[in-house]
Design a protein around this motif. Structure first.
Motif, PDB file in Angstrom:
ATOM      1  N   PRO A  67      44.967  15.118 -31.147  1.00 13.41           N
ATOM      2  CA  PRO A  67      45.389  13.844 -30.441  1.00 13.41           C
ATOM      3  C   PRO A  67      44.729  12.761 -31.566  1.00 13.41           C
ATOM      4  O   PRO A  67      45.403  11.755 -31.934  1.00 13.41           O
ATOM      5  N   GLU A  68      43.739  12.866 -32.135  1.00 18.89           N
ATOM      6  CA  GLU A  68      42.991  11.653 -32.761  1.00 18.89           C
ATOM      7  C   GLU A  68      43.551  11.718 -34.255  1.00 18.89           C
ATOM      8  O   GLU A  68      43.778  10.697 -34.698  1.00 18.89           O
ATOM      9  N   LEU A  69      43.897  13.051 -34.750  1.00 15.62           N
ATOM     10  CA  LEU A  69      44.539  12.951 -36.158  1.00 15.62           C
ATOM     11  C   LEU A  69      45.920  12.327 -36.055  1.00 15.62           C
ATOM     12  O   LEU A  69      46.386  11.680 -37.015  1.00 15.62           O
ATOM     13  N   GLU A  70      46.778  12.642 -34.951  1.00 16.57           N
ATOM     14  CA  GLU A  70      47.962  12.077 -34.774  1.00 16.57           C
ATOM     15  C   GLU A  70      47.929  10.436 -34.665  1.00 16.57           C
ATOM     16  O   GLU A  70      48.665  10.017 -35.410  1.00 16.57           O
ATOM     17  N   ALA A  71      47.017  10.064 -34.024  1.00 15.33           N
ATOM     18  CA  ALA A  71      46.980   8.509 -33.777  1.00 15.33           C
ATOM     19  C   ALA A  71      46.455   7.949 -35.068  1.00 15.33           C
ATOM     20  O   ALA A  71      46.932   6.797 -35.477  1.00 15.33           O
ATOM     21  N   LYS A  72      45.520   8.757 -35.986  1.00 19.07           N
ATOM     22  CA  LYS A  72      45.070   8.097 -37.141  1.00 19.07           C
ATOM     23  C   LYS A  72      46.206   7.881 -38.295  1.00 19.07           C
ATOM     24  O   LYS A  72      46.186   7.028 -39.038  1.00 19.07           O
ATOM     25  N   VAL A  73      47.024   9.284 -38.415  1.00 17.79           N
ATOM     26  CA  VAL A  73      47.979   9.260 -39.421  1.00 17.79           C
ATOM     27  C   VAL A  73      49.060   8.160 -39.099  1.00 17.79           C
ATOM     28  O   VAL A  73      49.635   7.774 -40.256  1.00 17.79           O
TER      29      VAL A  73
END
Length: 542
Positions: free
Chosen positions: A60-66
């Motif tokens: 979830p963190e990676l998805e938001a950051k990307v």
């Protein structure tokens, strides 16, 4: 696309697609993202610092950051450089997600399915970033004909890098879809075909412009490898593999995909090892099954030839079988047996074009299902795999019958069912219409229909089965549980069939079969290999 076939024109030739088309523009779809659901906007230095200091993230963190990369103010060239930094981070995150799969039994636990779905969304966002960059750069390719050769070289190099990134992450998204046993999203195959063709277009106009295209050509070869690998993945019946096998399957594709060829000038065709690729389609390819028709007149078709690949896999299977069964140790691990079975299935799918022969008929009803060799043995008990009394179905093990044929059932179960299975597991089925009879089958494929329901296809090995003890070493008193099956025409006629745990089979092995009477037998052929059992035929010696 099993059962569909391409018809090749009588001329047996394919004209090379003329991709140097000055009206050609990429036909790609970039999804819009809610800016509020992305992490706070960041500058290029901030994103660069974050990328160089982060090793792994939760999905979830990676998805938001990307998603930030859709909104950062930068040039296309800068965006490509930033995106290149994400790949190691995403690779680490993907590795961590796949480490949670454990035994891979279906239905997958909710947290595992959530992580796989999230990983697929990250791949889709990354593909969108590259697709957006392709469209931005493509608008300048033909407009800036007066640019210096150096400027055009940089532009073409950026475009081919964007094509590589887009097809790389679309291929990654495909893998997560198959690992999650979900249907492929509309348009994904059309875009994979189109990006590959557009990269060929960039290579051609670079050659025609007199640009030193060595770097562009090298990048194109990487794109072509991913394209071939993706086509082969789509053609291998990926829903027929257990999720834990996808790592080995991916390594196999990386190792062998270069052996297949994409041809546009075919002089003759064969009904094996050839697939017609339609670049305007939304599926990978279809097998060439006949020599009639007129596909050869269209520029949009090519042929994927897998003959060299299939021959290499056959040689590998022969070598593995010789080492396992005829070598000095005659010892084969369960992992090696699974790889051997996977190669055999790949040879079938990429070479022989299997087509379903029996028709399935809709059937309403319920059944009880018990999966796994050891679980079935515990459940059955006694000497016969036949219910002594007509016990009611166990609701926690119940499935709905969707359709049936002489070859097997298609069943649907709720994801909170107590029945958990791998592709390739033995499964015992008790139909509500025949409560006193257990049928033995193998799980052939699975796919989710919704988040809460999963369907599985089974191949019936026997409508009746009898339990025996098998003494493997004549000098030892140790025995194991095995079963013989009957009542089906799905195995070669006249064969005496045994279902045994993995690791028992050796050709020519002499054993003692103990039931009402004892018989000395010799193992002959390995007919089928499941996830935890083998199907062999044997001959009586007395």
């Amino acid at each position: 696309m099993r059962g569909q076939g391409a018809n090749i024109g009588s001329s047996g030739s394919f004209r090379r697609q003329n991709i140097v088309d000055h009206d050609m523009e990429p036909e790609l779809k970039v999804h819009s993202y809610d800016k509020n659901k992305a992490s706070d906007p960041a500058s290029i230095p901030e994103l660069t610092d974050w990328l160089t200091s982060t090793a792994t993230l939760q999905v979830p963190e990676l998805e938001a950051k990307v998603k930030q990369f859709h909104y950062v103010e930068c040039s296309d060239h800068q965006r490509l450089e930033l995106l290149d930094w994400i790949r190691p981070l995403l690779s680490n995150t993907a590795y961590a997600v796949r480490a949670t799969i454990a035994d891979g039994k279906l239905p997958l636990p909710d947290h595992v399915l959530t992580h796989i779905d999230g990983l697929g969304r990250v791949y889709a966002i990354m593909a969108d970033l590259y697709k957006g960059t392709i469209m931005s750069l493509a608008s300048r390719v033909l407009q800036n004909a007066e640019d210096s050769q150096k400027s055009r070289k940089v532009l073409h190099e950026d475009l081919i890098l964007a094509c590589y990134g887009a097809i790389h992450f679309l291929a990654g998204q495909l893998r997560t879809i198959y690992e999650g046993y979900k249907p492929t999203p509309d348009g994904i195959w059309h875009e994979i075909h189109h990006i590959y063709n557009y990269s060929r277009f960039i290579l051609d106009i670079s050659c025609n412009s007199g640009i030193n295209e060595e770097k562009i050509r090298d990048e194109f070869f990487l794109i072509e490898h991913i394209y071939k690998r993706s086509l082969l993945l789509g053609l291998c019946n990926p829903y027929h593999f257990p999720v834990v096998a996808f790592g080995e399957l991916n390594r196999t594709l990386n190792k062998w995909a270069h052996l297949c060829k994409l041809e546009r000038n075919i002089r003759s065709v064969e009904q094996r090892c050839m697939f017609s690729v339609d670049t305007e389609s939304d599926y990978p390819a279809v097998p060439v099954l006949s020599h009639s028709g007129d596909l050869a007149t269209s520029d949009r078709f090519s042929v994927l030839c897998t003959k060299a690949l299939v021959n290499a896999l056959k040689h590998e299977v022969d070598s593995m079988a010789h080492e396992a069964f005829e070598g000095p140790t005659k010892d084969v691990s369960e992992k090696d047996m699974h790889r051997l079975e996977m190669y055999r299935r790949l040879i079938m799918n990429w070479g022989k074009h299997p087509v379903r022969q029996d028709a399935r008929h809709d059937r309403e009803g319920r059944c009880e299902a018990v999966a796994g060799y050891s679980q079935i043995m515990k459940k059955m008990g006694g000497m016969l795999v036949t219910a002594i009394k007509k016990d009611p179905l166990n609701d926690q093990l119940c499935s709905t019958i969707i359709d049936a044929s002489e070859m097997g059932y298609q069943v649907e179960m709720h994801t909170d069912s107590d029945t958990r299975f791998n592709i390739g597991d033995m499964i015992a089925i008790r139909d509500e219409k025949h409560l006193d009879q257990w049928s033995l089958a193998i799980v052939r494929w699975a796919r989710y229909t919704t988040r809460k329901y999963i369907r599985a296809g089974t191949f019936i090995m026997g409508w009746q089965a009898e339990r025996y003890r098998l003494q493997m070493e004549l000098s030892s008193d140790q025995t194991i549980d095995v079963m013989s099956v009957s009542g089906t025409s799905n195995f070669p006629s006249g064969k005496k069939i045994l279902l045994v745990p993995c690791g028992i089979y050796r050709p020519g092995r002499i054993m003692e079969l103990i039931g009402g009477e004892s018989h000395r037998i010799v193992a002959r052929n390995l007919i089928m290999s499941g996830s935890d059992f083998d199907v062999i035929d044997y001959k009586l010696l007395n």
